[in-house]
Structures are given as structure tokens and as C-alpha cells.
Design a protein around this motif. Structure first.
Motif, PDB file in Angstrom:
ATOM      1  N   UNK A 129     -24.398  32.630 -27.506  1.00 12.57           N
ATOM      2  CA  UNK A 129     -23.696  32.044 -28.647  1.00 12.57           C
ATOM      3  C   UNK A 129     -22.438  31.398 -28.090  1.00 12.57           C
ATOM      4  N   UNK A 130     -22.247  30.111 -28.372  1.00 16.40           N
ATOM      5  CA  UNK A 130     -21.030  29.409 -27.955  1.00 16.40           C
ATOM      6  C   UNK A 130     -20.395  28.769 -29.176  1.00 16.40           C
ATOM      7  N   UNK A 131     -19.096  28.968 -29.340  1.00 15.53           N
ATOM      8  CA  UNK A 131     -18.339  28.422 -30.471  1.00 15.53           C
ATOM      9  C   UNK A 131     -17.355  27.402 -29.916  1.00 15.53           C
ATOM     10  N   UNK A 132     -17.313  26.215 -30.496  1.00 13.89           N
ATOM     11  CA  UNK A 132     -16.457  25.143 -29.967  1.00 13.89           C
ATOM     12  C   UNK A 132     -14.972  25.500 -29.986  1.00 13.89           C
ATOM     13  N   UNK A 133     -14.550  26.409 -30.863  1.00  9.09           N
ATOM     14  CA  UNK A 133     -13.143  26.820 -30.885  1.00  9.09           C
ATOM     15  C   UNK A 133     -12.783  27.710 -29.702  1.00  9.09           C
ATOM     16  N   UNK A 134     -13.795  28.251 -29.024  1.00  8.38           N
ATOM     17  CA  UNK A 134     -13.584  29.149 -27.885  1.00  8.38           C
ATOM     18  C   UNK A 134     -14.441  28.676 -26.712  1.00  8.38           C
ATOM     19  N   UNK A 135     -14.197  27.447 -26.271  1.00 10.91           N
ATOM     20  CA  UNK A 135     -15.028  26.814 -25.240  1.00 10.91           C
ATOM     21  C   UNK A 135     -14.971  27.545 -23.903  1.00 10.91           C
ATOM     22  N   UNK A 136     -13.957  28.365 -23.698  1.00  6.56           N
ATOM     23  CA  UNK A 136     -13.818  29.094 -22.435  1.00  6.56           C
ATOM     24  C   UNK A 136     -14.629  30.388 -22.415  1.00  6.56           C
ATOM     25  N   UNK A 137     -15.295  30.731 -23.520  1.00  8.97           N
ATOM     26  CA  UNK A 137     -16.024  31.997 -23.617  1.00  8.97           C
ATOM     27  C   UNK A 137     -17.481  31.761 -24.002  1.00  8.97           C
ATOM     28  N   UNK A 138     -18.322  32.722 -23.604  1.00  7.95           N
ATOM     29  CA  UNK A 138     -19.724  32.717 -24.030  1.00  7.95           C
ATOM     30  C   UNK A 138     -20.085  34.140 -24.445  1.00  7.95           C
ATOM     31  N   UNK A 139     -20.735  34.247 -25.575  1.00  4.96           N
ATOM     32  CA  UNK A 139     -21.228  35.542 -26.047  1.00  4.96           C
ATOM     33  C   UNK A 139     -22.682  35.665 -25.631  1.00  4.96           C
ATOM     34  N   UNK A 140     -23.043  36.843 -25.145  1.00  2.00           N
ATOM     35  CA  UNK A 140     -24.393  37.139 -24.683  1.00  2.00           C
ATOM     36  C   UNK A 140     -24.925  38.296 -25.521  1.00  2.00           C
ATOM     37  N   UNK A 141     -26.171  38.198 -25.960  1.00  2.00           N
ATOM     38  CA  UNK A 141     -26.743  39.316 -26.701  1.00  2.00           C
ATOM     39  C   UNK A 141     -26.797  40.537 -25.775  1.00  2.00           C
ATOM     40  N   UNK A 142     -26.146  41.595 -26.210  1.00  2.00           N
ATOM     41  CA  UNK A 142     -26.023  42.796 -25.382  1.00  2.00           C
ATOM     42  C   UNK A 142     -27.378  43.318 -24.920  1.00  2.00           C
ATOM     43  N   UNK A 143     -28.349  43.300 -25.800  1.00  2.00           N
ATOM     44  CA  UNK A 143     -29.650  43.894 -25.453  1.00  2.00           C
ATOM     45  C   UNK A 143     -30.515  42.994 -24.581  1.00  2.00           C
ATOM     46  N   UNK A 144     -30.030  41.773 -24.246  1.00  2.00           N
ATOM     47  CA  UNK A 144     -30.733  40.952 -23.252  1.00  2.00           C
ATOM     48  C   UNK A 144     -30.211  41.240 -21.846  1.00  2.00           C
ATOM     49  N   UNK A 145     -29.168  42.063 -21.738  1.00  2.00           N
ATOM     50  CA  UNK A 145     -28.653  42.468 -20.431  1.00  2.00           C
ATOM     51  C   UNK A 145     -29.629  43.421 -19.760  1.00  2.00           C
ATOM     52  N   UNK A 146     -29.663  43.415 -18.437  1.00  2.00           N
ATOM     53  CA  UNK A 146     -30.491  44.368 -17.714  1.00  2.00           C
ATOM     54  C   UNK A 146     -29.990  45.802 -17.908  1.00  2.00           C
ATOM     55  N   UNK A 147     -28.683  45.961 -18.090  1.00  2.00           N
ATOM     56  CA  UNK A 147     -28.099  47.292 -18.286  1.00  2.00           C
ATOM     57  C   UNK A 147     -27.158  47.281 -19.489  1.00  2.00           C
ATOM     58  N   UNK A 148     -27.708  47.208 -20.698  1.00  2.00           N
ATOM     59  CA  UNK A 148     -26.866  47.137 -21.889  1.00  2.00           C
ATOM     60  C   UNK A 148     -25.997  48.376 -22.117  1.00  2.00           C
ATOM     61  N   UNK A 149     -26.391  49.517 -21.552  1.00  2.00           N
ATOM     62  CA  UNK A 149     -25.606  50.746 -21.706  1.00  2.00           C
ATOM     63  C   UNK A 149     -24.202  50.614 -21.111  1.00  2.00           C
ATOM     64  N   UNK A 150     -24.002  49.667 -20.208  1.00  2.00           N
ATOM     65  CA  UNK A 150     -22.682  49.467 -19.592  1.00  2.00           C
ATOM     66  C   UNK A 150     -21.661  48.893 -20.573  1.00  2.00           C
ATOM     67  N   UNK A 151     -22.134  48.363 -21.722  1.00  2.00           N
ATOM     68  CA  UNK A 151     -21.236  47.648 -22.627  1.00  2.00           C
ATOM     69  C   UNK A 151     -21.344  48.158 -24.062  1.00  2.00           C
ATOM     70  N   UNK A 152     -20.926  49.403 -24.308  1.00  2.00           N
ATOM     71  CA  UNK A 152     -20.959  49.888 -25.684  1.00  2.00           C
ATOM     72  C   UNK A 152     -20.002  49.078 -26.552  1.00  2.00           C
ATOM     73  N   UNK A 153     -20.336  48.884 -27.808  1.00  2.00           N
ATOM     74  CA  UNK A 153     -19.453  48.096 -28.676  1.00  2.00           C
ATOM     75  C   UNK A 153     -18.130  48.810 -28.938  1.00  2.00           C
ATOM     76  N   UNK A 154     -17.105  48.006 -29.208  1.00  2.00           N
ATOM     77  CA  UNK A 154     -15.785  48.557 -29.532  1.00  2.00           C
ATOM     78  C   UNK A 154     -15.467  48.441 -31.020  1.00  2.00           C
ATOM     79  N   UNK A 155     -16.251  47.629 -31.752  1.00  2.00           N
ATOM     80  CA  UNK A 155     -15.998  47.445 -33.186  1.00  2.00           C
ATOM     81  C   UNK A 155     -17.180  46.751 -33.854  1.00  2.00           C
TER      82      UNK A 155
END
Length: 133
Positions: free
Chosen positions: A79-105
Motif C-alpha cells: 500500500x502506497x499513499x501519495x502523502x507519504x511517498x517515503x514509506x511503503x506499507x506491506x501486508x504483515x502476513x505476506x512476510x516470511x516471518x510475520x511474528x517479528x512484527x506484532x501490531x502496536x495499535x
């Protein structure tokens, strides 16, 4: 280095650097794009992200947002938003190790489905959590 990809393996990616956000989104747009009641996301710097195998299909889901997914199996990827061109959001569960990134909120509870209930005690926001600068 963080790696991940789609369910069928046609598209792979890697992200270098620190994760700057990890959350669960309840918004209508994410629900529709994923066909799921919520979508967890992790955020990295766009400069440290690249696709390493295949090329995803892209879809502009709203004027400022471009989402990518595997054209072969349909896995939502980014997911890329034009207001935040310096960032990219990645679906957590498409990661090879999603357990490394528990949500904070949880964000966008104003769009939540009445039957979705989480008991994780994480902070919730009716819309988005303000970005930390």
C-alpha cells in the motif's frame, strides 16, 4: 533484511531498515482489497524496499493510494499513499516471518464491523494514528 512474498511464490520482495509502524487496519478500503475483516500492516522506508522476483499488479484504490498484489494468486502485498511517498506499507502476513512484527495499535475503528472483537488491549483509533515525526 526482511523478506516476503505472495502465496504462489511468483512475487518476492525485501525491505531493509527499521520498521516504522505495525498496525491492524479496520478500514473499508483495506477490507475490500483483502476480502478480510481487518488487515495487519508493517511500514518501511520506500528507499529500502524492492521486489526481488516477479512484478506485482498495481491498482489505484483511491486517488492518493496505490495497492499491489500478485496477479497470479491475488495475495495483497503493498500500500502506497501519495502523502507519504517515503514509506511503503506491506501486508504483515505476506512476510516470511510475520511474528517479528506484532501490531502496536488498531486504526479506523470507525469503519469496524460490529462482529469483529479483539481482546489484545492495544490502543485503538477511530481513524488513523497520528504519524510520529
Amino acid at each position: 533484511m526482511v523478506t516476503g512474498g505472495c502465496a504462489c511464490g511468483a512475487v518476492r520482495y525485501e525491505a531493509a531498515g527499521a520498521c516504522t509502524n505495525s498496525m491492524v487496519c479496520h478500514c473499508r478500503s483495506c477490507r475490500r482489497a483483502a476480502g478480510a475483516p481487518v488487515v495487519p500492516w508493517v511500514t518501511f522506508a520506500q528507499s529500502g524496499f524492492r521486489f526481488t522476483r516477479g512484478a506485482p499488479t498495481e491498482h489505484r484504490s483511491s486517488p492518493p493510494v496505490v495497492r499491489s498484489f500478485c496477479g497470479a494468486c491475488g495475495t495483497p502485498l503493498t500500500y502506497r499513499h501519495s502523502d507519504y511517498a517515503d514509506a511503503i506499507d506491506i501486508t504483515t502476513c505476506s512476510l516470511d516471518e510475520p511474528e517479528q512484527f506484532p501490531p502496536t495499535h488498531h486504526s479506523w475503528l470507525s469503519h469496524d464491523l460490529g462482529w469483529v472483537r479483539f481482546g489484545d488491549g492495544l490502543p485503538t483509533f477511530q481513524e488513523f494514528r497520528p504519524r510520529k515525526e
